[in-house]
Design a protein around this motif. Structure first.
Motif, PDB file in Angstrom:
ATOM      1  N   ASP A   7      -1.584  41.924  43.343  1.00 47.16           N
ATOM      2  CA  ASP A   7       0.166  41.196  43.107  1.00 47.16           C
ATOM      3  C   ASP A   7       1.037  43.117  42.469  1.00 47.16           C
ATOM      4  OD1 ASP A   7       2.215  39.366  42.487  1.00 47.16           O
ATOM      5  OD2 ASP A   7       1.688  39.126  40.632  1.00 47.16           O
ATOM      6  N   PHE A   8       1.344  42.550  43.204  1.00 48.28           N
ATOM      7  CA  PHE A   8       2.219  44.729  42.538  1.00 48.28           C
ATOM      8  C   PHE A   8       3.292  43.808  41.989  1.00 48.28           C
ATOM      9  CE2 PHE A   8      -1.295  46.634  45.514  1.00 48.28           C
ATOM     10  CZ  PHE A   8      -1.676  47.504  44.128  1.00 48.28           C
ATOM     11  N   PHE A   9       3.680  44.481  41.505  1.00 52.52           N
ATOM     12  CA  PHE A   9       5.948  44.796  41.237  1.00 52.52           C
ATOM     13  C   PHE A   9       6.527  45.599  42.618  1.00 52.52           C
ATOM     14  CE2 PHE A   9       9.841  46.880  39.183  1.00 52.52           C
ATOM     15  CZ  PHE A   9      10.507  45.025  39.333  1.00 52.52           C
ATOM     16  N   HIS A  68       0.862  47.896  38.821  1.00 45.95           N
ATOM     17  CA  HIS A  68      -0.023  46.288  38.497  1.00 45.95           C
ATOM     18  C   HIS A  68      -0.559  46.882  36.863  1.00 45.95           C
ATOM     19  CE1 HIS A  68      -3.193  47.210  40.623  1.00 45.95           C
ATOM     20  NE2 HIS A  68      -2.871  47.975  39.893  1.00 45.95           N
ATOM     21  N   GLU A 127       7.270  44.109  33.343  1.00 46.37           N
ATOM     22  CA  GLU A 127       7.106  43.851  34.606  1.00 46.37           C
ATOM     23  C   GLU A 127       5.547  44.076  35.293  1.00 46.37           C
ATOM     24  OE1 GLU A 127       8.698  41.615  37.019  1.00 46.37           O
ATOM     25  OE2 GLU A 127      10.460  41.445  36.276  1.00 46.37           O
ATOM     26  N   HIS A 177       1.902  42.134  36.489  1.00 48.07           N
ATOM     27  CA  HIS A 177       1.544  41.558  38.377  1.00 48.07           C
ATOM     28  C   HIS A 177      -0.120  42.107  37.956  1.00 48.07           C
ATOM     29  CE1 HIS A 177       5.417  41.561  38.545  1.00 48.07           C
ATOM     30  NE2 HIS A 177       5.553  40.960  39.971  1.00 48.07           N
TER      31      HIS A 177
END
Length: 462
Positions: A209-211, A147, A201, A205
């Protein structure tokens, strides 16, 4: 397929605009626990939040425990990571140390690695006088998440403009260092240690809210080795199909709609099939695969499957990318092909959670799996005109193997002539030599199946 991603320097500009000192905000911590590991998968372990002083402690213990190059490479020097992240400045120094000293990284079974820890993980590498390669392993039950970094301020805190300017400069310096690491080339490749789309990405995030690296496609695209994989028991035709598609797309970016061989379940002729058997020789099956990108431009491969081994060559004109030395035939395959990682033979949309479930022990009440068993059998083919052929045959059995949360059965029969008949079940879908089939019971035989294309019936008895 998604759009091609911005170049690394454009991503760098976006990242450099961020003011951030930490990737994780928590209460006071005494630092990560860095020690000699008791696991076979790694020499050292790092657990807990990363704080100032962790770098010095890692350097001290690494000097005692790491052996360095063993004559070929430093691949044995590895560290297991289990951390929520922490101080960026300290994390940058740790990441630099891992990369410059050829230290491999591991996220072991059940471990979690987020934020700054994720950056450190991506710097896993092995180095040697003649061999250098990426060395980072993620267990299918582990968690890896990225993130955006952020400035750690308490709610309603007041801070001077001078202090904020200093913090901004420090953050920019740290981000610059991370970008230098991220843009280092993967050995023997034109790829970077962190691909631009992974950085993009990550920047998209925020907070919790993680990728996540949570699918086969994401692991393959970002060159992360998965460990703890279940036995690959898919038919060779399916493995060849995915090996071709994944080998192309993982060079380009994540797909909006990952390819799925189960979409091609309608009966087709050999000429219409996207996967065609070209040749069988010395236990190796050679397949021609037409990519889903074929149409206005050439896109396809020749894939060789030998047990768990995969090799291939091909060309995708839509993205102008090669597999091996490009387009090839069976005749020049040996000169133009190269080895393909086993991970590429899996369905790209398959989640690590599904793989982890398949990798765990089956319930005691479930039927026992049989993998690779040999048996003598009787094989029979009954044509729609009434002709029949009944011969002794040799069977190889893979029964009740759970793949992608579905039961998979595969029976491979070798006739006295050397020809093969392969009866496979994937969930509720049956095939004979890759063609859709309908199973049925017949007295005197273990199982029979009707080939929906030829209308011939195949039966076997063990």
């Amino acid at each position: 397929m998604g759009k091609l991603y911005r170049s690394s320097w454009q991503v760098c500009l976006a990242w450099m605009a961020i003011v951030g000192l930490v990737f994780f905000q928590a209460g006071a911590a005494s630092g990560a626990d860095i020690r000699k590991s008791s696991k076979e998968t790694c020499v050292l372990s790092l657990e807990g939040e990363i704080v100032s002083g962790d770098f010095s402690r890692l350097v001290e213990i690494a000097a005692k425990e790491f052996l360095g190059v063993d004559g070929e490479s430093s691949a044995r020097d590895t560290i297991c990571l289990n951390s929520p992240g922490g101080n960026v400045t300290e994390g940058v120094k740790l990441a630099e140390f891992l990369y410059k000293n050829g230290v491999g990284t591991v996220i072991d079974e059940g471990a979690e690695c987020y934020s700054m820890c994720a950056i450190m993980f991506m710097m896993g590498i092995a180095q040697g006088p003649e061999v250098t390669f990426v060395n980072r392993k993620l267990h299918v039950t582990g968690k890896l998440g990225f993130h955006r970094p952020f400035l750690a301020l308490k709610e309603e805190s007041l801070i001077s403009t001078k202090a904020l300017a200093v913090a901004h400069d420090v953050a920019l310096e740290d981000m610059s260092k991370i970008m230098l690491l991220a843009n280092n080339l993967v050995p023997w490749s034109n790829s970077t240690m962190m691909r631009p789309d992974l950085i993009q990405e990550m920047l998209g995030h925020i907070g919790n809210d993680f990728f996540y690296i949570d699918t086969v496609e994401k692991a393959g695209r970002f060159e992360i080795e998965l460990i703890g994989l279940p036995v690959q028991s898919a038919p060779p035709e399916e493995r060849a199909y995915y090996a071709c598609e994944n080998s192309f797309h993982w060079q380009v970016g994540l797909m909006k709609d990952p390819v799925d061989v189960r979409k091609f379940t309608k009966p087709v002729t050999q000429d219409e099939s996207v996967v065609k058997l070209l040749k069988t020789a010395d236990g190796t099956e050679y397949y021609s695969v037409t990519s889903s990108d074929a149409g206005y431009s050439e896109a396809g491969c020749v894939i060789a499957v030998n047990g768990n081994g995969l090799q291939g060559c091909g060309y995708n004109g839509m993205y102008n990318v090669l597999l091996g030395q490009g387009a090839c035939t069976v005749d020049n395959f040996a000169d133009r092909s190269w080895g393909i990682n086993q991970l590429a033979s899996y369905r790209p949309g398959l989640t690590l959670e599904e793989l982890g479930g398949a990798a765990t022990s089956a319930d005691a009440t479930s039927p026992r799996s049989i993998v690779g068993a040999k048996a003598s059998a009787t094989c029979a083919v009954f044509s729609k005109t009434g002709e029949r052929e009944i011969e002794p045959c040799e069977a190889t059995l893979n029964i009740n193997v759970i793949v992608d949360n579905r039961r998979s059965d595969r029976y491979e029969f070798v006739w006295p002539t050397g020809n093969k008949t392969i009866l496979a079940r994937d969930g509720d879908f049956f095939t004979i030599n890759g063609k859709p089939s309908i199973p049925y019971a017949d007295d005197g035989y273990t199982l029979c199946a009707l080939n929906s294309e030829t209308r011939n019936r195949f039966c076997f008895k063990l």
